[in-house]
Motif scaffolding. Structure first.
Motif, PDB file in Angstrom:
ATOM      1  N   UNK A   1      -8.727   1.673  -8.769  1.00 57.32           N
ATOM      2  CA  UNK A   1      -8.080   1.245  -7.529  1.00 57.32           C
ATOM      3  C   UNK A   1      -8.819   0.065  -6.894  1.00 57.32           C
ATOM      4  N   UNK A   2     -10.140   0.108  -6.929  1.00 58.46           N
ATOM      5  CA  UNK A   2     -10.936  -0.997  -6.379  1.00 58.46           C
ATOM      6  C   UNK A   2     -10.714  -2.275  -7.176  1.00 58.46           C
ATOM      7  N   UNK A   3     -10.716  -2.156  -8.502  1.00 62.38           N
ATOM      8  CA  UNK A   3     -10.508  -3.312  -9.372  1.00 62.38           C
ATOM      9  C   UNK A   3      -9.135  -3.935  -9.104  1.00 62.38           C
ATOM     10  N   UNK A   4      -8.107  -3.095  -9.036  1.00 62.98           N
ATOM     11  CA  UNK A   4      -6.745  -3.594  -8.790  1.00 62.98           C
ATOM     12  C   UNK A   4      -6.633  -4.303  -7.456  1.00 62.98           C
ATOM     13  N   UNK A   5      -7.400  -3.849  -6.466  1.00 68.09           N
ATOM     14  CA  UNK A   5      -7.352  -4.484  -5.148  1.00 68.09           C
ATOM     15  C   UNK A   5      -7.786  -5.949  -5.219  1.00 68.09           C
ATOM     16  N   UNK A   6      -8.688  -6.270  -6.145  1.00 69.18           N
ATOM     17  CA  UNK A   6      -9.119  -7.661  -6.332  1.00 69.18           C
ATOM     18  C   UNK A   6      -8.147  -8.446  -7.204  1.00 69.18           C
ATOM     19  N   UNK A   7      -7.508  -7.778  -8.143  1.00 72.34           N
ATOM     20  CA  UNK A   7      -6.649  -8.436  -9.132  1.00 72.34           C
ATOM     21  C   UNK A   7      -5.258  -8.729  -8.581  1.00 72.34           C
ATOM     22  N   UNK A   8      -4.714  -7.819  -7.791  1.00 75.68           N
ATOM     23  CA  UNK A   8      -3.336  -7.908  -7.299  1.00 75.68           C
ATOM     24  C   UNK A   8      -3.295  -8.547  -5.913  1.00 75.68           C
ATOM     25  N   UNK A   9      -2.753  -9.766  -5.814  1.00 76.05           N
ATOM     26  CA  UNK A   9      -2.747 -10.445  -4.515  1.00 76.05           C
ATOM     27  C   UNK A   9      -1.941  -9.717  -3.439  1.00 76.05           C
ATOM     28  N   UNK A  10      -1.013  -8.849  -3.830  1.00 73.82           N
ATOM     29  CA  UNK A  10      -0.279  -8.075  -2.830  1.00 73.82           C
ATOM     30  C   UNK A  10      -1.223  -7.157  -2.065  1.00 73.82           C
ATOM     31  N   UNK A  11      -2.322  -6.750  -2.692  1.00 74.86           N
ATOM     32  CA  UNK A  11      -3.336  -5.922  -2.029  1.00 74.86           C
ATOM     33  C   UNK A  11      -4.421  -6.806  -1.423  1.00 74.86           C
ATOM     34  N   UNK A  12      -4.894  -7.778  -2.185  1.00 74.52           N
ATOM     35  CA  UNK A  12      -6.011  -8.617  -1.737  1.00 74.52           C
ATOM     36  C   UNK A  12      -5.689  -9.360  -0.448  1.00 74.52           C
ATOM     37  N   UNK A  13      -4.426  -9.763  -0.273  1.00 78.80           N
ATOM     38  CA  UNK A  13      -4.048 -10.491   0.944  1.00 78.80           C
ATOM     39  C   UNK A  13      -4.094  -9.610   2.187  1.00 78.80           C
ATOM     40  N   UNK A  14      -4.283  -8.328   2.011  1.00 75.49           N
ATOM     41  CA  UNK A  14      -4.410  -7.430   3.159  1.00 75.49           C
ATOM     42  C   UNK A  14      -5.838  -7.399   3.712  1.00 75.49           C
TER      43      UNK A  14
END
Length: 164
Positions: free
Chosen positions: A28-41
């Motif tokens: 989940x942490x890794x995906x937060x960096x990879x997926x801009x839909x999450x990172x932009x939050x």
């Protein structure tokens, strides 16, 4: 002895190191960096695409009129992500490691290099700024992933009309 200390000093690399425990699994942490839909939050406001090995993307912080060109240099699913980024002729490398600990938790360790060719005063100023930036990033990530709260940390770091 002085010769050995001087040689050791030259061999040491100037770098920024920041870390934080996040009570979510590495995936989940890794995906937060990879997926801009999450990172932009919790970090930048706009991205030209997701991260993958060899990807070249542009990140934007629209409220500041700032952007960075990013080149992914390492992509080890749920374990490690590295990228080169920068502007104005200064390229730095960020290396992010995701280490599982406890029950479903992740320790995220960020190391940024690229300060060796700067004079000491410039390097210290930029490293201090980068340490604060990555610390803010990890705090925002923690709020987002653990509590589903956008803390607006990046937006509020430099509010308009407030002198630093």
């Amino acid at each position: 002895l002085i010769h050995l200390l001087a040689r050791k000093h030259r061999e040491m690399s100037r770098c920024v190191k920041v870390g934080m425990g996040i009570r979510k699994p590495p995936s989940e942490c890794f995906q937060a960096f990879v997926d801009p839909a999450v990172t932009t939050k919790f970090w930048f406001t706009k991205s030209s695409g997701p991260l993958s090995l060899g990807a070249k993307v542009k990140w934007e912080w629209e409220m500041y009129g700032a952007s960075a060109e990013v080149s992914v240099t390492a992509f080890e699913e749920n374990t490690r992500l590295a990228f080169e980024w920068g502007g104005g002729g200064e390229v730095k490398t960020a290396d992010i490691k995701f280490t599982p600990y406890g029950e479903g938790c992740t320790y995220i360790n960020i190391t940024e290099t690229g300060y060796d060719d700067m004079d000491a005063d410039t390097a210290i100023a930029k490293m201090t700024d980068s340490t604060g930036g990555f610390s803010t990033l990890l705090c925002g990530l923690k709020g987002q992933l653990e509590h589903n709260i956008n803390l607006n940390l990046v937006l509020d770091k430099f509010p308009k009309g407030v002198a630093m």
